[in-house]
Design a protein around this motif. Structure first.
Motif, short mmCIF file in Angstrom:
data_model
loop_
_atom_site.label_atom_id
_atom_site.label_comp_id
_atom_site.label_asym_id
_atom_site.label_seq_id
_atom_site.Cartn_x
_atom_site.Cartn_y
_atom_site.Cartn_z
N ILE A 160 0.85 -1.19 0.00
CA ILE A 160 0.00 0.00 0.00
C ILE A 160 0.89 1.24 0.00
CG2 ILE A 160 -0.15 0.14 2.52
CD1 ILE A 160 -3.10 0.96 2.15
N ASP A 161 0.47 2.29 -0.72
CA ASP A 161 1.25 3.51 -0.73
C ASP A 161 0.71 4.50 0.30
OD1 ASP A 161 -1.01 4.68 -1.81
OD2 ASP A 161 -0.17 4.98 -3.81
N GLY A 162 1.30 5.70 0.32
CA GLY A 162 0.92 6.67 1.32
C GLY A 162 -0.48 7.22 1.15
N LYS A 163 -1.08 7.03 -0.02
CA LYS A 163 -2.44 7.51 -0.28
C LYS A 163 -3.49 6.43 -0.01
CE LYS A 163 -0.78 10.67 -3.89
NZ LYS A 163 -0.87 11.03 -5.32
N GLY A 164 -3.01 5.28 0.42
CA GLY A 164 -3.94 4.20 0.71
C GLY A 164 -4.29 3.35 -0.49
N LEU A 165 -3.58 3.56 -1.62
CA LEU A 165 -3.83 2.77 -2.81
C LEU A 165 -2.98 1.50 -2.78
CD1 LEU A 165 -3.88 5.62 -5.47
CD2 LEU A 165 -5.83 4.51 -4.36
N THR A 166 -3.54 0.38 -3.16
CA THR A 166 -2.88 -0.92 -3.05
C THR A 166 -2.38 -1.42 -4.39
OG1 THR A 166 -4.94 -2.13 -3.33
CG2 THR A 166 -4.29 -1.57 -1.08
N THR A 167 -1.39 -2.29 -4.30
CA THR A 167 -0.90 -3.01 -5.48
C THR A 167 -0.59 -4.44 -5.05
OG1 THR A 167 0.69 -2.98 -7.31
CG2 THR A 167 1.55 -2.47 -5.13
N ALA A 168 -0.57 -5.34 -5.99
CA ALA A 168 -0.32 -6.76 -5.69
C ALA A 168 0.58 -7.37 -6.74
CB ALA A 168 -1.64 -7.52 -5.62
N LYS A 169 1.26 -8.39 -6.34
CA LYS A 169 2.15 -9.11 -7.26
C LYS A 169 2.14 -10.58 -6.89
CE LYS A 169 5.96 -7.43 -8.77
NZ LYS A 169 7.36 -6.95 -8.93
N SER A 170 2.23 -11.42 -7.90
CA SER A 170 2.28 -12.86 -7.67
C SER A 170 3.30 -13.46 -8.62
CB SER A 170 0.91 -13.49 -7.92
OG SER A 170 0.95 -14.89 -7.73
N THR A 171 4.09 -14.41 -8.13
CA THR A 171 5.10 -15.05 -8.96
C THR A 171 5.31 -16.49 -8.51
OG1 THR A 171 7.34 -14.87 -9.86
CG2 THR A 171 7.07 -14.37 -7.53
N THR A 172 5.83 -17.30 -9.39
CA THR A 172 6.13 -18.70 -9.11
C THR A 172 7.56 -18.99 -9.53
OG1 THR A 172 3.83 -19.36 -9.43
CG2 THR A 172 5.49 -21.08 -9.59
N PHE A 173 8.29 -19.73 -8.70
CA PHE A 173 9.66 -20.12 -9.06
C PHE A 173 9.94 -21.52 -8.53
CE2 PHE A 173 9.97 -18.00 -4.99
CZ PHE A 173 10.82 -18.82 -4.26
N ALA A 174 10.93 -22.17 -9.10
CA ALA A 174 11.29 -23.54 -8.72
C ALA A 174 12.72 -23.58 -8.23
CB ALA A 174 11.11 -24.49 -9.90
N THR A 175 13.00 -24.51 -7.33
CA THR A 175 14.36 -24.72 -6.84
C THR A 175 14.99 -25.91 -7.56
OG1 THR A 175 13.49 -26.07 -5.03
CG2 THR A 175 13.93 -23.75 -4.57
N LEU A 176 16.31 -25.91 -7.61
CA LEU A 176 17.01 -26.97 -8.35
C LEU A 176 16.84 -28.32 -7.66
CD1 LEU A 176 19.89 -27.90 -6.85
CD2 LEU A 176 20.56 -25.62 -7.55
N GLU A 177 16.94 -29.37 -8.44
CA GLU A 177 16.87 -30.73 -7.92
C GLU A 177 18.18 -31.43 -8.24
OE1 GLU A 177 13.81 -34.53 -7.79
OE2 GLU A 177 13.48 -32.91 -9.22
N PRO A 178 19.05 -31.65 -7.22
CA PRO A 178 20.36 -32.27 -7.49
C PRO A 178 20.22 -33.67 -8.06
CG PRO A 178 20.26 -31.34 -5.27
CD PRO A 178 18.86 -31.36 -5.80
N SER A 179 21.20 -34.03 -8.88
CA SER A 179 21.22 -35.40 -9.39
C SER A 179 21.68 -36.37 -8.30
CB SER A 179 22.13 -35.51 -10.61
OG SER A 179 23.46 -35.08 -10.30
N ASN A 180 22.38 -35.83 -7.27
CA ASN A 180 22.82 -36.66 -6.15
C ASN A 180 23.04 -35.76 -4.94
OD1 ASN A 180 23.55 -38.92 -4.71
ND2 ASN A 180 25.57 -39.13 -5.65
N GLN A 181 22.89 -36.33 -3.76
CA GLN A 181 23.09 -35.59 -2.52
C GLN A 181 24.03 -36.37 -1.60
OE1 GLN A 181 19.49 -34.09 -0.59
NE2 GLN A 181 18.36 -34.37 -2.52
N THR A 182 24.76 -35.65 -0.76
CA THR A 182 25.63 -36.31 0.20
C THR A 182 25.34 -35.82 1.61
OG1 THR A 182 27.93 -36.81 0.80
CG2 THR A 182 27.50 -34.61 -0.07
N LYS A 183 25.40 -36.73 2.54
CA LYS A 183 25.22 -36.42 3.96
C LYS A 183 26.58 -36.55 4.64
CE LYS A 183 22.74 -38.03 8.10
NZ LYS A 183 22.39 -36.67 8.58
N VAL A 184 26.83 -35.70 5.62
CA VAL A 184 28.08 -35.77 6.37
C VAL A 184 27.78 -36.22 7.80
CG1 VAL A 184 28.04 -33.34 7.09
CG2 VAL A 184 30.23 -34.56 6.95
#
Length: 413
Positions: free
Chosen positions: A119-143
């Motif tokens: 919301i801005d100082g005049k009380g007017l609103t705006t909105a935004k929406s987005t989608t993103f993905a995270t990488l998927e490793p071909s292999n993982q290691t535990k320590v």
């Protein structure tokens, strides 16, 4: 630097949705017709400018990459980040409500939906929406953060002044430098120490000199999200904190055939012993020696009793010197089976003659006392024996000169 406060945010119903990320969206005037004939109205857009990171460019992002929302010329009224199951990811908002970020790492191979309202100082609103993905490793290691005996270092545990931290990776590490950068050891009081790679799965850490009793040690492996090889990423972080107990240093001298045990610098016990008889034998093309190798060992673990089987190091049970028997009060100091243990049948030799295959034989009273006295990481220095020097893979970490040890770090300059 902004201070941050935790906020889950709320999704506002009926907001306009714009799928834009990694860029900004702000106020702009637009005129719309009114349904009443002969009249027009001007509706001003909000001046609030929302910026979302990361960009929605169909490129998977690392779960550790920065995800944040910023607003200029306004304040955030709600930010909601949801995972594929619809669970809201906790977030932190600055007190002035101009920035937001997640309060926990994201997962691998997941698609997240982000909705922002401002919301801005005049009380007017705006909105935004987005989608993103995270990488998927071909292999993982535990320590795993272990002792040299293979047991997990216990959080809050007490260990000896010669304790070596073992970082064991369950996958072969191609980029040792990247992996080592995820590992930190802090001590109080501070000591100089270094990692040393035994192979591509095991890195050991020790100080230059034995710890002082009472030292506090904290080990962290910030491995999650870190790339440590071709397609290989860390599975999760690990942490352990322990302390160093009383100084237990034992000197086994083959010249005197005695083991002198020191507790905090004072002699606690002197024990006659019979060590390795010496010599060697070739069995199946493999040379087996019968020395108690000289070098600095540490206590790895102990058992009462333990089954000792010569076939485990290549000497058949039915051979001339083979054996398999149950032994009491056995304290292990090497990976290839050197123990300080009870053997009543060699009491006659203890203190004067070496008769064993390499272990340090003790009488029942002394073996039991040493067993109860010992803790993992206690030091046992073997001196004046024959045969090859103790090697690092045999639990000879402290037998490696410091300059060579420090050079075994993947980050050694």
């Amino acid at each position: 630097m902004r201070a941050w406060q935790k906020s889950l945010g709320l999704i506002s119903a009926g907001v306009a949705t714009l799928v834009v990320a990694g860029c900004t969206i702000g106020g702009a005037d637009k005129t719309t017709g009114n349904a009443v004939a002969g009249q027009t109205t001007t509706k001003s857009a909000s001046e609030a400018v929302v910026t979302v990171t990361p960009a929605n460019d169909d490129q998977p992002v690392n779960p550790l990459d920065q995800v944040r929302v910023d607003v200029a010329k306004g304040t955030l009224t709600s930010v909601t980040l949801t995972n594929p199951d619809g669970k809201v990811v906790p977030g932190i908002t600055t007190p002035d409500r101009t920035s937001w970020k997640p309060d926990e790492p994201l997962g691998y191979g997941k698609t997240y939906h982000l909705t922002v309202n401002a919301i801005d100082g005049k009380g007017l609103t705006t909105a935004k929406s987005t989608t993103f993905a995270t990488l998927e490793p071909s292999n993982q290691t535990k320590v795993y953060l272990n002792t040299t005996g293979g047991a997990a270092l216990a959080d809050g545990g007490t260990y000896g002044v010669g304790t070596v931290v073992v970082a064991h990776f369950d996958e072969a590490i191609d980029d040792k430098a990247a992996a080592e950068k995820t590992l930190t050891v802090k001590t109080d009081p501070p000591v100089q120490g270094s990692w040393y790679w035994l192979d591509n799965q095991n890195a050991h850490w020790r100080p230059q000199n034995y710890y002082q009793p009472g030292t506090k040690v904290t080990v962290d492996a910030k491995l999650y999200g870190k790339k440590v090889g071709d397609g290989l990423y860390g599975q999760e972080d690990e942490h352990v904190a322990f302390q160093i107990g009383d100084s237990h240093v034992s000197i086994a001298d083959d010249d005197t055939k005695m083991v002198t045990v020191y507790e905090n610098g004072q002699v606690a016990r002197t024990m006659p012993t019979s060590m390795g008889m010496g010599g060697e034998e070739v069995v199946g093309g493999k040379t087996i020696h019968f020395w108690t190798q000289p070098g600095t060992y540490t206590v790895m673990d102990k058992a009462n009793p333990v089954i000792m089987d010569s076939s485990t190091f290549g000497l058949p049970i039915n051979s001339r010197l083979g054996y398999k028997e149950s032994i009491n009060w056995a304290t292990r100091i090497s990976t290839d089976g050197i123990y300080l243990h009870e053997l009543e049948s060699t009491v006659w030799a203890q203190g004067n003659t070496d008769t064993s295959h390499g272990c340090l034989n003790l009488n029942p009273t002394n073996a039991k006392w040493f067993y109860n006295f010992s803790q993992p990481g206690d030091v046992v220095e073997v001196k004046n024996t024959g045969g090859p020097a103790l090697e690092v893979w045999q639990n000879g970490d402290w037998s490696v000169p410091w300059s060579e040890w420090a050079a075994g770090s993947a980050l050694h300059a």
